[in-house]
Write a protein that holds these residues in place. Structure first.
Motif, PDB file in Angstrom:
ATOM      1  N   LYS A  58      25.487 -28.799  -1.999  1.00  0.00           N
ATOM      2  CA  LYS A  58      26.346 -27.661  -1.664  1.00  0.00           C
ATOM      3  C   LYS A  58      25.519 -26.711  -0.809  1.00  0.00           C
ATOM      4  O   LYS A  58      24.500 -26.196  -1.277  1.00  0.00           O
ATOM      5  CB  LYS A  58      26.824 -26.946  -2.923  1.00  0.00           C
ATOM      6  CG  LYS A  58      27.617 -25.672  -2.640  1.00  0.00           C
ATOM      7  CD  LYS A  58      27.737 -24.813  -3.881  1.00  0.00           C
ATOM      8  CE  LYS A  58      28.257 -23.422  -3.516  1.00  0.00           C
ATOM      9  NZ  LYS A  58      28.168 -22.482  -4.650  1.00  0.00           N
ATOM     10  N   PHE A  60      23.909 -23.531   1.009  1.00  0.00           N
ATOM     11  CA  PHE A  60      23.723 -22.147   0.567  1.00  0.00           C
ATOM     12  C   PHE A  60      24.352 -21.201   1.586  1.00  0.00           C
ATOM     13  O   PHE A  60      24.520 -21.540   2.763  1.00  0.00           O
ATOM     14  CB  PHE A  60      22.234 -21.830   0.417  1.00  0.00           C
ATOM     15  CG  PHE A  60      21.444 -21.951   1.693  1.00  0.00           C
ATOM     16  CD1 PHE A  60      21.282 -20.857   2.531  1.00  0.00           C
ATOM     17  CD2 PHE A  60      20.878 -23.166   2.064  1.00  0.00           C
ATOM     18  CE1 PHE A  60      20.566 -20.964   3.715  1.00  0.00           C
ATOM     19  CE2 PHE A  60      20.158 -23.282   3.258  1.00  0.00           C
ATOM     20  CZ  PHE A  60      19.999 -22.180   4.078  1.00  0.00           C
ATOM     21  N   SER A  61      24.690 -20.004   1.132  1.00  0.00           N
ATOM     22  CA  SER A  61      25.149 -18.967   2.053  1.00  0.00           C
ATOM     23  C   SER A  61      24.177 -17.796   2.083  1.00  0.00           C
ATOM     24  O   SER A  61      24.006 -17.146   3.117  1.00  0.00           O
ATOM     25  CB  SER A  61      26.546 -18.477   1.668  1.00  0.00           C
ATOM     26  OG  SER A  61      26.549 -17.933   0.350  1.00  0.00           O
ATOM     27  N   THR A  62      23.522 -17.528   0.949  1.00  0.00           N
ATOM     28  CA  THR A  62      22.568 -16.431   0.851  1.00  0.00           C
ATOM     29  C   THR A  62      21.156 -16.973   1.001  1.00  0.00           C
ATOM     30  O   THR A  62      20.755 -17.888   0.279  1.00  0.00           O
ATOM     31  CB  THR A  62      22.692 -15.712  -0.503  1.00  0.00           C
ATOM     32  OG1 THR A  62      24.027 -15.231  -0.638  1.00  0.00           O
ATOM     33  CG2 THR A  62      21.716 -14.545  -0.584  1.00  0.00           C
ATOM     34  N   LYS A  73      14.553 -14.692  -5.141  1.00  0.00           N
ATOM     35  CA  LYS A  73      15.442 -15.855  -5.147  1.00  0.00           C
ATOM     36  C   LYS A  73      15.669 -16.308  -3.711  1.00  0.00           C
ATOM     37  O   LYS A  73      15.884 -15.497  -2.811  1.00  0.00           O
ATOM     38  CB  LYS A  73      16.783 -15.515  -5.796  1.00  0.00           C
ATOM     39  CG  LYS A  73      16.704 -15.189  -7.279  1.00  0.00           C
ATOM     40  CD  LYS A  73      18.083 -14.925  -7.871  1.00  0.00           C
ATOM     41  CE  LYS A  73      17.994 -14.633  -9.360  1.00  0.00           C
ATOM     42  NZ  LYS A  73      19.331 -14.382  -9.953  1.00  0.00           N
ATOM     43  N   ASP A  77      22.578 -19.772  -3.992  1.00  0.00           N
ATOM     44  CA  ASP A  77      23.886 -20.370  -4.280  1.00  0.00           C
ATOM     45  C   ASP A  77      24.001 -21.787  -3.726  1.00  0.00           C
ATOM     46  O   ASP A  77      25.091 -22.364  -3.683  1.00  0.00           O
ATOM     47  CB  ASP A  77      25.014 -19.490  -3.746  1.00  0.00           C
ATOM     48  CG  ASP A  77      24.937 -19.270  -2.237  1.00  0.00           C
ATOM     49  OD1 ASP A  77      23.875 -19.555  -1.645  1.00  0.00           O
ATOM     50  OD2 ASP A  77      25.945 -18.817  -1.661  1.00  0.00           O
ATOM     51  N   ASN A  79      23.041 -25.958  -3.790  1.00  0.00           N
ATOM     52  CA  ASN A  79      22.747 -27.030  -4.753  1.00  0.00           C
ATOM     53  C   ASN A  79      22.119 -28.218  -4.032  1.00  0.00           C
ATOM     54  O   ASN A  79      22.474 -28.545  -2.893  1.00  0.00           O
ATOM     55  CB  ASN A  79      24.030 -27.507  -5.450  1.00  0.00           C
ATOM     56  CG  ASN A  79      24.625 -26.457  -6.367  1.00  0.00           C
ATOM     57  OD1 ASN A  79      23.922 -25.549  -6.820  1.00  0.00           O
ATOM     58  ND2 ASN A  79      25.912 -26.558  -6.631  1.00  0.00           N
ATOM     59  N   ASN A 258      20.724 -26.309  -9.014  1.00  0.00           N
ATOM     60  CA  ASN A 258      20.718 -25.091  -8.224  1.00  0.00           C
ATOM     61  C   ASN A 258      19.347 -24.909  -7.583  1.00  0.00           C
ATOM     62  O   ASN A 258      18.340 -25.303  -8.155  1.00  0.00           O
ATOM     63  CB  ASN A 258      21.055 -23.884  -9.111  1.00  0.00           C
ATOM     64  CG  ASN A 258      21.089 -22.590  -8.330  1.00  0.00           C
ATOM     65  OD1 ASN A 258      20.099 -21.882  -8.244  1.00  0.00           O
ATOM     66  ND2 ASN A 258      22.225 -22.291  -7.728  1.00  0.00           N
TER      67      ASN A 258
END
Length: 655
Positions: A58, A60-62, A73, A77, A79, A258
């Protein structure tokens, strides 16, 4: 802390070889452009590389966020699965390519695993862990010999979302017990024995001792049969590796993890004596491993990469278990030691396997010099194209020998500065772009904002020593200390330096007129002699520059007149002297240091030994030397030393 004085002068320069004109980072202009990109758009820089290098389940956007108490971090978001990035994505194009070439302590060199074979083995063992009750987030202790099976363990844990904690196979039962309990591990993976330098090391016996007291969560011990020696197998708890994987499927879909899920805990020594469980997470750590393999080691298809580190250390995590596989490389793994059964073993391996990239520690290099300065010339080392050093600063004379004798004056040396906590190389010359200087780790990797500062956080001037810091977070940074985030904050973001704004590495350093970094030693190894703060590394380098000296380690002891006095422990090229010969050599070496550096750096005392107290990974235990220099009794565990008997010898003063 007053500025640490830089007293080492080095003027030699070596340009990138013409053969690296097509390197991954080719030319200083390309490097400078990358630095500018990272400076102008920090998050955009890391977004680009994370999207380009990692297969995301998946996206990430951030890119980056930071909460209270330095809770960094990266790609939070997104995966992914790190095992899939190391194995599955290579199967179509590289399935039959060797992933791991293994040479045992005895010299067997026909054990090759292709990517398809390694993938199958990892999947079977991952299913065996599931059968043992291991679930996502559970901790698994790996206490294994330096063999491909150790990588299988780590990759299998990553595949199912378990958190591995590798414990070096030289640690004692007490050290192992402490780590098992701190991590609350459910499973221990070990072997009957390991073989190292022709010696049998009883791993399973040590595990039994570590678990004997109870008060732990371990329900299963999986035992790999290495030597076939008889070992105790406790019913209901212990199972042989070959039985655990028998009739187990080699189909194990990778868990969706994640980016910020913990990947591993790796315990490292703390100043208090209590080990720190360094926690690394999945996405950012993988990105650091991949980029440094490409930028620093210029990995190219067809390379045979050899990092000599054990998987029990961070170097063996990033540059054995993960980095080489993530870029689809072929790597060599060696179970033994550099000098068994003969002093040319390393060079013989390079010759036989046509190794192209050789990455080892300065202590190993100095030991190899002592074993035979001209010995590498007896072997065909023409396959080598990159030489690397790791673990501590390398003194200029060893650097020159490494370049000229091992590398035939054609191989660039990548002198890498980084730590367990940083996850990957941070400051290092990119071989196709950066002019090198013997003893300097040169310049930061793109995206790494390293600096040398005083207590207030102000950057020091050229040749003015200070604290090595990193001003901005980076993806492969440690996230916390397992179970003790307050200790993480106080250790790495101490209020006493720059008011806790920067990551503090614990190393002293200075930068020269070209901005190159020179590591001067740990800040707790800084010597304060008559008001002058001197880095240990520079005095050690001066000693090793003497043709009679093979190795040197410098520490301090209290002195009523000067505050601290310099004590040097020296290993000679020849036999250890005694009597008048030893006294004369002490005078000679003190005068040598005075000439090389200045009278202020002359050792007040010099002691001679056949070797220095080192861990089996080659790290010099300066903490023990400080105790010896003070004349105090050693009470701490010395089981990790390669040569515990040397401590008594080094306790003898020259009279």
């Amino acid at each position: 802390m007053s500025n640490i004085e830089s007293v080492l002068t080095e003027t030699r320069r070596f340009e990138p070889p013409a053969s690296f004109a097509n390197a991954t980072v080719a030319g200083r202009a390309v490097y400078d452009a990358m630095i500018k990109n990272a400076t102008d758009d920090w998050e955009g820089f890391w977004r680009h590389h994370a999207e380009a290098e990692i297969d995301w389940i998946k996206p990430f956007s951030t890119v980056y966020e930071c909460g209270d108490a330095h809770a960094h971090k990266w790609f939070a978001d997104g995966n992914l699965n790190i095992s899939a990035n190391c194995l599955d994505r290579h199967l179509a194009a590289r399935g039959e390519q060797p992933a791991v070439i293994f040479e045992s302590d005895e010299g067997k060199n026909n054990d090759v695993r292709t990517y398809r074979q390694l993938h199958s083995e990892v999947c079977r063992f991952a299913n065996a862990l599931k059968n043992a009750g291991v679930k996502r987030g559970d901790r698994v202790i790996v206490y294994m010999p330096m063999r491909p099976e150790a990588i299988v363990c780590m990759q299998a844990c990553a595949r199912i979302g378990a958190v591995h904690s590798v414990v070096f196979g030289g640690f004692s039962a007490k050290s192992l017990e402490d780590r098992i309990k701190d991590a609350a591990a459910k499973v221990v993976i070990t072997a009957d024995e390991s073989m190292r330098g022709g010696k049998n090391i009883p791993l399973k016996k040590t595990v039994d001792e570590a678990l004997a007291g109870g008060d732990h969560a371990v329900g299963t011990v999986i035992v790999f049969r290495r030597t076939g020696v008889g070992v105790h197998m406790q019913g209901g708890r212990d199972v042989w590796w070959h039985d655990a994987v028998a009739d187990v499927s080699d189909d194990c879909p990778p868990a969706v993890m994640n980016a910020e899920d913990p990947l591993f805990i790796l315990y490292t020594s703390g100043s208090t004596g209590k080990p720190k469980g360094i926690v690394h997470t999945t996405g950012g750590y993988l990105l650091g491993a991949i980029l440094s393999m490409k930028w620093v080691f210029d990995y190219q298809p067809g390379d045979i990469y050899w990092c000599t580190a054990d998987v029990g250390w961070i170097t063996g995590h990033t540059y054995v278990a993960y980095g080489p596989l993530a870029v689809g490389g072929t790597q060599l793994i060696f179970e033994g030691v550099p000098t068994f059964p003969h002093s040319g073993r390393f060079w013989e391996i390079v010759q036989n396997h046509k190794v192209t990239t050789f990455y080892t520690a300065p202590t190993a290099i100095r030991s190899l010099i002592k074993a035979g300065m001209e010995l590498p010339k007896d072997y065909d080392l023409s396959s080598l194209r990159i030489l690397g050093t790791v673990g501590e600063p390398i003194n200029p004379e060893a650097w020159i020998w490494y370049r000229e004798v091992v590398g035939g004056s054609r191989c660039p040396i990548v002198d890498t500065w980084w730590q367990t906590e940083t996850g990957c190389n941070m400051i290092a010359p990119l071989p196709g772009a950066i002019t090198t200087k013997p003893g300097s780790c040169t310049l930061p990797l793109p995206g790494v904002f390293a600096a040398v500062v005083d207590e207030a956080g102000n950057e020091t001037g050229a040749h003015e020593g200070g604290f090595l810091v990193v001003k901005k977070s980076w993806p492969s940074q440690l996230r916390t200390i397992w179970g003790d985030h307050d200790r993480y904050c106080s250790t790495y973001y101490p209020k006493e330096i720059a008011d806790g704004k920067y990551y503090v590495a614990g190393d002293s350093a200075n930068r020269d007129d070209d901005g190159y970094f020179w590591i001067m030693g740990r800040t707790d190894d800084v010597l304060n002699v008559s008001g002058h703060r001197l880095g240990t590394m520079e005095i050690e380098s001066a000693l090793v520059a003497n043709p009679k000296v093979s190795e040197a380690a410098v520490v301090s002891r209290p002195d009523a007149l000067t505050g601290e006095a310099v004590v040097a422990f020296v290993v000679l090229q020849g036999e250890r002297p005694a009597g008048e010969e030893a006294r004369a050599l002490v005078v000679e070496l003190r005068n040598w240091v005075g000439k090389e550096i200045g009278a202020i750096a002359k050792p007040a005392e010099i002691r001679f030994g056949d070797n220095l107290p080192k861990t089996r990974s080659g790290k010099i235990m300066r903490r023990l030397l400080r105790i010896i220099a003070k004349g105090e009794k050693i009470t701490q565990d010395t089981s990790t030393l390669e040569n515990p008997a040397i401590l008594e010898q080094l306790g003898e003063t020259v009279k």
